[in-house]
Design a protein around this motif. Structure first.
Motif, mmCIF file in Angstrom:
data_model
loop_
_atom_site.group_PDB
_atom_site.id
_atom_site.type_symbol
_atom_site.label_atom_id
_atom_site.label_comp_id
_atom_site.label_asym_id
_atom_site.label_seq_id
_atom_site.Cartn_x
_atom_site.Cartn_y
_atom_site.Cartn_z
ATOM 1 N N VAL A 145 0.373 -1.412 0.282
ATOM 2 C CA VAL A 145 0.056 0.030 0.169
ATOM 3 C C VAL A 145 1.430 0.982 -0.185
ATOM 4 O O VAL A 145 0.823 1.669 -0.699
ATOM 5 N N ALA A 146 1.926 1.565 0.478
ATOM 6 C CA ALA A 146 3.238 2.169 1.336
ATOM 7 C C ALA A 146 3.673 2.896 -0.655
ATOM 8 O O ALA A 146 4.326 3.585 -1.042
ATOM 9 N N ARG A 147 3.695 1.806 -1.071
ATOM 10 C CA ARG A 147 4.036 1.689 -2.117
ATOM 11 C C ARG A 147 3.356 2.260 -3.609
ATOM 12 O O ARG A 147 3.650 3.251 -4.648
ATOM 13 N N ARG A 148 2.009 1.781 -3.835
ATOM 14 C CA ARG A 148 1.187 2.605 -4.442
ATOM 15 C C ARG A 148 0.676 3.577 -3.891
ATOM 16 O O ARG A 148 -0.107 4.422 -4.831
ATOM 17 N N ALA A 149 0.633 3.706 -3.054
ATOM 18 C CA ALA A 149 0.964 5.809 -2.270
ATOM 19 C C ALA A 149 1.327 6.567 -3.113
ATOM 20 O O ALA A 149 1.597 8.058 -2.841
ATOM 21 N N GLY A 150 2.818 6.091 -2.853
ATOM 22 C CA GLY A 150 3.993 6.716 -3.628
ATOM 23 C C GLY A 150 4.937 7.279 -2.119
ATOM 24 O O GLY A 150 5.749 8.457 -2.906
ATOM 25 N N VAL A 151 5.126 6.339 -1.857
ATOM 26 C CA VAL A 151 6.121 6.547 -0.805
ATOM 27 C C VAL A 151 7.358 5.819 -1.555
ATOM 28 O O VAL A 151 7.619 4.888 -2.469
#
Length: 151
Positions: free
Chosen positions: A25-31
């Protein structure tokens, strides 16, 4: 604002799943990719702490993890249902909590709990720990990667 909520039984084997979901989810959120390992480790520590608190207090309700993507930040809340042992239920300062040494009376468990919080605070720039009559919550957030326009 996008939110993903995960609930899992207080079993150590489910912590790995929570870590994987948080990283995805973090990767998808742009972290930023360089920060994903920190997200994974911090979530693992927070979830392990919540599992340990539930198991040591005989609580069978699930651990709750809320992952939220906001405009410039990505935040995660890991909640347990172990109430504060202090009479007023107030939260301590960031990195601390009400009723620290009296929750279980077990110095080893409290030491491990403190160690887990120390690890999390080293991985997260913005962290808040609170404990109320309803339970404890660790709130962590990371900035999203800045997208630069290329010309």
């Amino acid at each position: 604002m996008t939110t993903v909520e995960l609930r899992f039984s207080a079993q150590p084997e489910h912590v790995r799943t929570a870590r994987l979901v948080a990283a995805a989810v973090a990767r998808r959120a742009g972290v930023d990719e360089a920060v994903l390992d920190e997200v994974r480790l911090a979530v693992g520590e927070a979830c392990s702490r919540a599992v340990g608190r539930h198991r040591s207090h005989g609580i069978t309700s699930p651990i709750k993890v809320v992952l939220t993507e906001e405009d410039k930040t990505f935040s995660i809340e890991v909640g347990d249902e172990v109430p504060a042992s202090g009479s007023d239920g107030s939260a301590g300062p960031a990195g601390g909590r009400a009723g620290e040494a009296s929750d279980t009376g077990d110095i080893t468990a409290d030491g491990e709990d403190d160690m887990g919080l120390a690890v999390i605070s080293g991985l997260v720039d913005d962290m808040e720990v609170s404990t109320t009559e309803e339970g404890g919550v660790i709130r962590m957030s990371w900035p999203k990667a800045q997208v630069t326009a290329q010309t």
